[in-house]
Design a protein around this motif. Structure first.
Motif, short mmCIF file in Angstrom:
data_model
loop_
_atom_site.label_atom_id
_atom_site.label_comp_id
_atom_site.label_asym_id
_atom_site.label_seq_id
_atom_site.Cartn_x
_atom_site.Cartn_y
_atom_site.Cartn_z
N ASP A 177 -11.83 0.77 -19.18
CA ASP A 177 -12.08 -0.05 -19.95
C ASP A 177 -10.70 -0.91 -20.41
O ASP A 177 -10.36 -2.24 -19.97
N ARG A 178 -9.51 -0.26 -20.37
CA ARG A 178 -8.07 -0.97 -20.36
C ARG A 178 -7.73 -1.65 -19.23
O ARG A 178 -7.17 -2.57 -19.10
N LEU A 179 -8.26 -1.03 -17.91
CA LEU A 179 -7.91 -1.52 -16.84
C LEU A 179 -8.66 -2.82 -16.40
O LEU A 179 -8.02 -3.94 -16.24
N CYS A 180 -9.97 -3.03 -16.92
CA CYS A 180 -10.59 -4.34 -16.94
C CYS A 180 -10.11 -5.27 -17.85
O CYS A 180 -9.86 -6.57 -17.45
N ALA A 181 -9.48 -4.92 -18.81
CA ALA A 181 -9.01 -5.69 -20.06
C ALA A 181 -7.60 -6.44 -19.38
O ALA A 181 -7.25 -7.66 -19.45
N PRO A 205 -18.79 -5.26 -4.40
CA PRO A 205 -18.95 -5.57 -2.77
C PRO A 205 -19.01 -6.90 -2.46
O PRO A 205 -18.88 -7.40 -1.42
N ASN A 206 -18.89 -8.15 -3.70
CA ASN A 206 -19.01 -9.40 -3.24
C ASN A 206 -17.43 -10.03 -3.76
O ASN A 206 -17.44 -11.07 -3.83
N GLU A 207 -16.57 -9.44 -4.02
CA GLU A 207 -15.23 -9.50 -4.55
C GLU A 207 -14.21 -9.17 -3.82
O GLU A 207 -14.24 -8.39 -2.80
N GLU A 208 -12.98 -9.88 -4.14
CA GLU A 208 -11.86 -9.61 -3.45
C GLU A 208 -11.14 -8.44 -4.03
O GLU A 208 -10.95 -8.40 -5.37
N ALA A 209 -10.34 -7.50 -3.37
CA ALA A 209 -9.13 -6.81 -3.94
C ALA A 209 -8.02 -6.85 -3.38
O ALA A 209 -8.06 -7.11 -2.10
N GLY A 210 -6.97 -7.40 -3.91
CA GLY A 210 -5.88 -7.80 -3.28
C GLY A 210 -4.77 -7.36 -3.83
O GLY A 210 -4.44 -6.28 -4.83
N GLU A 211 -3.46 -7.84 -3.43
CA GLU A 211 -2.23 -7.56 -3.93
C GLU A 211 -1.55 -8.37 -4.67
O GLU A 211 -1.97 -9.53 -4.56
N ILE A 212 -0.79 -7.90 -5.80
CA ILE A 212 -0.09 -8.85 -6.71
C ILE A 212 1.48 -8.76 -6.76
O ILE A 212 2.01 -7.48 -6.17
N GLN A 238 8.35 -6.56 -6.28
CA GLN A 238 7.59 -5.76 -5.50
C GLN A 238 6.20 -5.70 -5.40
O GLN A 238 5.41 -6.37 -6.39
N ILE A 239 5.38 -5.81 -4.28
CA ILE A 239 4.22 -5.86 -3.87
C ILE A 239 3.50 -4.62 -4.21
O ILE A 239 3.78 -3.71 -3.86
N HIS A 240 2.26 -4.84 -4.97
CA HIS A 240 1.32 -3.65 -5.16
C HIS A 240 0.09 -3.91 -5.14
O HIS A 240 -0.35 -5.13 -5.34
N GLY A 241 -0.89 -3.07 -5.06
CA GLY A 241 -2.17 -3.24 -4.96
C GLY A 241 -2.42 -3.54 -6.57
O GLY A 241 -2.05 -2.69 -7.42
N ALA A 242 -3.49 -4.44 -7.02
CA ALA A 242 -3.57 -4.82 -8.16
C ALA A 242 -4.44 -3.69 -9.13
O ALA A 242 -3.80 -3.04 -9.98
N LEU A 243 -5.35 -2.75 -8.45
CA LEU A 243 -5.94 -1.74 -9.17
C LEU A 243 -4.93 -0.51 -9.33
O LEU A 243 -4.61 -0.15 -10.35
N SER A 244 -3.96 -0.30 -8.32
CA SER A 244 -3.01 0.74 -8.35
C SER A 244 -1.92 0.30 -9.29
O SER A 244 -1.61 1.43 -10.19
N TYR A 245 -1.55 -0.78 -9.34
CA TYR A 245 -0.35 -1.17 -10.41
C TYR A 245 -0.89 -1.04 -11.80
O TYR A 245 -0.26 -0.64 -12.59
N PHE A 246 -1.99 -1.72 -12.05
CA PHE A 246 -2.53 -1.43 -13.49
C PHE A 246 -2.84 0.00 -13.98
O PHE A 246 -2.82 0.25 -14.87
N LEU A 247 -3.54 0.67 -13.07
CA LEU A 247 -3.93 1.84 -13.43
C LEU A 247 -2.74 2.92 -13.62
O LEU A 247 -2.69 3.51 -14.85
N LEU A 248 -1.85 2.81 -12.77
CA LEU A 248 -0.52 3.50 -13.11
C LEU A 248 -0.02 3.06 -14.57
O LEU A 248 0.74 4.15 -15.08
N GLY A 249 0.13 2.06 -14.79
CA GLY A 249 0.92 1.51 -16.22
C GLY A 249 0.11 1.97 -17.13
O GLY A 249 0.73 2.49 -18.19
N ILE A 250 -1.24 1.99 -17.21
CA ILE A 250 -2.20 2.71 -18.31
C ILE A 250 -1.78 4.27 -18.34
O ILE A 250 -1.59 4.77 -19.18
N ALA A 279 0.93 -1.22 -0.08
CA ALA A 279 -0.08 0.03 -0.04
C ALA A 279 0.82 1.21 0.19
O ALA A 279 0.58 2.23 -0.65
N VAL A 280 1.86 1.34 0.89
CA VAL A 280 2.85 2.41 0.84
C VAL A 280 3.62 2.87 -0.56
O VAL A 280 3.54 3.86 -1.14
N GLN A 281 3.86 1.47 -0.97
CA GLN A 281 4.59 1.63 -2.27
C GLN A 281 3.60 2.18 -3.24
O GLN A 281 3.99 2.76 -4.26
#
Length: 645
Positions: free
Chosen positions: A271-275, A230-237, A243-255, A30-32
Motif C-alpha cells: 500500500d505504501r509502495l503504491c502511494a 503486463p501492459n506497463e513500464e517498469a523503469g529506473e529513476i 544514483q540510478i535505481h530501479g523504481a520498485l527496489s528504491y521505494f521498497l527499500l525506503g519503506i 540493477a547491480v546497485q
C-alpha cells in the motif's frame, strides 16, 4: 510443525540477482539495487545466508564481459544451482527472499504456453557463453523452483524489478527494464519443463474455487511482488545524489528502512509502495500475488480482520478514497483515517473522521469531519465506520425474542437496519428461536441458512449474533453489487463466459458441476482500451475470496500482432467444502463473481472469511494508483455454480 522445530532458530536465506551488463540496452541501477538490498538485510536478519549474483559492465570498452568472477555472475546455471542448494539446506519454517533487478521479456504465445493470451514471461539472465550471452529463466521454471521450496515448508518472498510489457516497449528508452524476446535465444536454450507445474495435491484444499496464475503454485505459501502490470513500464529513476535505481527496489527499500526491517506485512508495504509511486507520478502499478498477510522476509500473520482502503490527497487539496460505487461505497458513508505507516487501525491517536461527499464509480471524494492536531499526511488508510448500503438489507427480529432493546442497540451500532416482526415490514434476514431455544437465521423465502455457528439463547449471544448478521449483510451486499449506470459502449467492449462440459454459459447462468471438476473462465476484450478483471468466489460458508490471488488481471486489446490476443482464459476448479461433505451434504451453491473495470483498483475491502473459521489478519486494500482523471466505469456479473458430490 513439531515443538522442537518451533523453538529452533529460523534461518534467513537470500538470492539476489542484479544485471547491468547486457549486450544490448545495458542498465545502470540493477547491480546497485541488489547491493543495497544485501546491505539492508544483513543489518536486520540473522542468521542469514546470502547468494548474490551481479553483472557489472567493464569500464574498458574493449572488454565485453562483466567484471565479476564467473562464479558470482547471474548465469542461468549459477542461479538454478542457488535455488537447489538453498532448497536442500533450508529447514521447514525458514525464510527465503529472492530479489531480481534486470530485464524481463515475454515469449511469443504458442501451443505450449502456460499463458495462451500473452505468452509466458521470463527473466533475462546470462548464459556464460560470450557468443550467445543471454538465457531466459521463464516463469514456469521459476515456479518449479519456488514450488520445491514451499513444499518443503519454506516461507518465500519474491520481488521482480523488471518489465514484461512488450506492447509498450520503447527501444530508445534505456530506463525501461524490458528486452524483446529473441527466438534465437529461445531455440539455443529451450526450456526443459514439459509438464504443468501446478501441483494440484499441494493446492489449498480449503478453497471451494481455485484459479492459479501461471507463476504461482500454492498462493497461500508465498508472495510475489512485481514492478508493474503486463501492459506497463517498469523503469529506473535517479535519486537526489544522482544514483540510478530501479523504481520498485528504491521505494521498497525506503519503506523497509522506515520500519527497521520488521513488523509490517506485505499488504501494508504494498500500500505504501503504491502511494510513493503515485506521488512521483510514475506510470507503473506494482502487482502483488499470493499471501498478502505474509511479513516481508518473514512468517504470515493472523488475527482479527480490519479492512482498510487507501486515501490520497489530490493536487487541489481534496481527499480521494480509492474505492467507489463498485466497492459498495455511497454518499454519506463515514470512515476513520490512520497514518499509512501505522500497523494498527484501532488506536485513537491521530484519528480523523471523514465522510463521502461524492461516490464515483471507482473512487470517492471525502470531507474531513474531525481533523487531528497534527495533519501533514498526503496518504492515509481508511477504515469504514458506517456503510449506508447495508440499510438495503433489513433484519427482522421475531416478536418472541427476549431482550428486544439490546438487540436493536447492538444492530444499530453495526449500522444495520433492524425491526421487530410485529411491524410487518419486508426483510432480508429474520432471527428467531427454534424449539431447542437456539437462535436461527432465515432468508426472505423463510429458508434456514446453513453453515452458521451454533448460538444458544443467552444475553451474551446477542453480540455474537450481531457480528454474524453484519457478516451476512456484507455477503449479500457483495453478491448483489451491479452497475445499472454502466455505459453501453463499455458493456459492448467485452464478453464474459464460462465453459463447462463442452457448453458455454453467459452471465447469470446456473451451471451444474461435479465436485473437483474443472471449468474455464473466458474474458474477451473487444474494445480499444485495457480491461482490469477481478474474480471472486462467494461460497456456502459465507466467504468472499479473491480466487486469482493477485491484485488484478489486465486484458489488453488485441494488438493485431503476435503478442496480445485480447483474451483471458483461466481454469477454475470447483470443490464442495470438506465440512459439508463430512456432514453428509451432497450439493452446494457457489457464486463466481467477475468485476471488470476501466482502470486499476482493488476489491480487497469486499473479502470475507468463512464464518466458522478463524479470520486472517488486518487487510489493507491492495489499491493500485488511479489517476482519478480517467473515465471510471465498471461492471459485475454472477455465475451460479451448483456443485454435486
Amino acid at each position: 510443525m513439531m515443538d522442537s522445530e518451533r523453538t529452533s532458530v529460523l534461518t534467513h536465506w537470500a538470492i539476489l540477482i542484479g544485471i547491468n551488463a547486457y549486450k544490448e540496452k545495458p542498465l545502470k541501477g540493477a547491480v546497485q539495487d541488489v547491493q543495497d538490498v544485501k546491505a539492508f538485510i544483513e543489518e536486520v536478519s540473522s542468521p542469514l545466508h546470502t547468494r548474490i549474483f551481479t553483472a557489472t559492465e567493464s569500464a574498458n570498452p574493449n572488454l565485453s564481459l562483466p567484471i565479476e568472477d564467473p562464479r558470482f555472475l547471474p548465469t542461468y546455471d549459477n542461479v538454478a544451482s542457488a535455488f537447489k542448494e538453498i532448497t536442500a539446506s533450508a529447514k521447514t519454517g525458514d525464510f527465503v527472499y529472492v530479489h531480481y533487478s534486470g530485464h524481463g521479456t515475454r515469449e511469443l504465445p504458442h501451443s505450449r504456453s502456460y499463458n495462451q493470451s500473452t505468452g509466458d514471461l521470463g527473466l533475462v539472465l546470462l548464459s556464460g557463453n560470450e557468443e550467445n550471452p543471454e538465457r531466459y529463466l521463464f516463469g514456469r521454471s521459476l515456479a518449479y523452483s519456488l514450488n520445491a521450496m514451499v513444499r518443503k515448508g519454506l516461507i518465500v518472498t519474491v520481488v521482480l524489478d523488471c518489465c514484461f510489457s512488450a506492447s509498450i516497449y520503447r527501444y530508445g528508452d534505456p530506463r525501461v527494464r524490458f528486452l524483446p524476446y529473441d527466438v534465437n535465444i529461445g531455440s539455443i536454450f529451450p526450456s526443459d519443463l514439459d509438464t504443468s507445474l501446478v501441483d494440484e495435491a499441494n493446492c489449498s484444499a480449503t478453497r471451494d474455487a481455485s484459479m492459479q496464475p501461471n507463476w504461482l503454485i500454492n498462493a497461500d505459501k508465498h508472495a510475489v511482488l512485481v514492478a508493474s502490470g503486463p501492459n506497463e513500464e517498469a523503469g529506473e529513476i535517479q535519486d537526489s545524489n544522482g544514483q540510478i535505481h530501479g523504481a520498485l527496489s528504491y521505494f521498497l527499500l525506503g519503506i523497509l528502512k522506515e520500519d527497521n526491517g520488521g513488523g509490517n506485512n506485505l499488504k501494508n508495504v504494498y500500500d505504501r509502495l503504491c502511494a510513493k509511486i503515485r506521488k512521483c507520478q510514475l506510470h507503473q502499478n506494482p502487482v502483488l500475488y499470493g499471501n498478502k498477510d505474509q511479513a516481508f522476509f518473514g512468517r504470515p500473520s493472523w488475527g482479527i480482520p480490519a479492512t482498510t482502503i487507501l486515501v490520497h490527497k489530490k493536487t487541489d487539496g481534496s481527499l480521494e478514497l480509492q474505492a467507489g460505487q463498485a466497492h459498495g461505497v455511497r454518499d454519506g458513508d463515514q470512515f476513520s483515517l490512520y497514518p499509512l505507516a501505522s500497523s494498527k487501525v484501532t488506536s485513537q491517536e491521530g484519528l480523523a473522521i471523514a465522510s463521502v461527499t461524492h461516490a464515483k464509480a471507482l473512487t470517492s471524494i471525502l470531507k474531513r469531519l474531525v481533523i487531528p492536531s497534527t495533519d501533514n499526511q498526503t496518504s492515509w488508510k481508511a477504515r469504514i465506520l458506517t456503510r449506508l448500503l447495508s440499510q438495503r438489507f433489513p433484519i427482522q427480529l421475531a416478536f418472541s425474542l427476549p431482550h428486544h432493546d439490546e438487540w436493536l442497540a447492538v444492530l444499530k451500532e453495526r449500522s444495520l437496519n433492524a425491526h421487530i416482526d410485529a411491524e410487518q415490514r419486508v426483510f432480508s434476514l429474520r432471527v428467531a428461536l427454534n424449539s431447542n431455544q437456539d437462535y436461527e437465521i432465515r432468508d426472505e423465502s423463510n429458508q434456514q441458512l446453513i453453515n452458521l455457528p451454533s448460538s444458544p439463547e443467552s444475553p451474551t449471544s446477542i453480540s455474537q449474533l450481531g457480528g454474524i448478521l453484519e457478516h451476512l449483510v456484507q455477503f449479500r451486499l457483495v453478491r448483489d453489487l451491479r452497475n445499472e449506470a454502466s455505459t453501453d459502449d463499455f458493456q459492448r467492449s467485452f464478453d464474459i463466459r464460462i465453459l463447462s462440459n463442452g457448453k458455454s454459459f453467459g452471465p447469470g447462468s446456473r451451471i451444474e458441476m461435479n465436485h473437483n471438476a474443472m471449468a474455464e473462465l473466458v474474458v474477451e476484450n473487444r474494445g480499444a482500451n485495457n480491461l482490469y478483471v477481478f474474480v471472486y468466489n462467494l461460497g456456502p460458508c459465507w466467504h468472499v475470496e479473491n480466487i486469482y490471488r493477485g491484485t488484478y488481471v489486465v486484458v489488453t486489446p488485441k494488438d493485431g500482432g503476435q503478442y496480445l490476443k485480447g483474451i483471458l482464459k483461466k481454469k477454475l476448479r470447483m470443490r464442495m467444502p470438506n465440512r459439508m461433505i463430512e456432514k453428509g451434504d451432497r450439493s452446494c451453491e457457489d457464486i463466481i463473481k467477475v468485476f471488470v473495470t476501466t482502470s486499476p483498483t482493488s476489491f480487497d475491502s469486499l473479502e470475507l472469511p468463512r464464518l466458522n473459521e478463524p479470520a486472517r489478519a488486518s487487510k489493507t486494500n491492495r489499491s493500485s494508483q488511479n489517476s482519478g482523471d480517467a473515465t471510471e466505469d465498471w461492471f459485475a456479473v454472477n455465475f451460479y455454480i451448483q456443485i454435486l458430490f
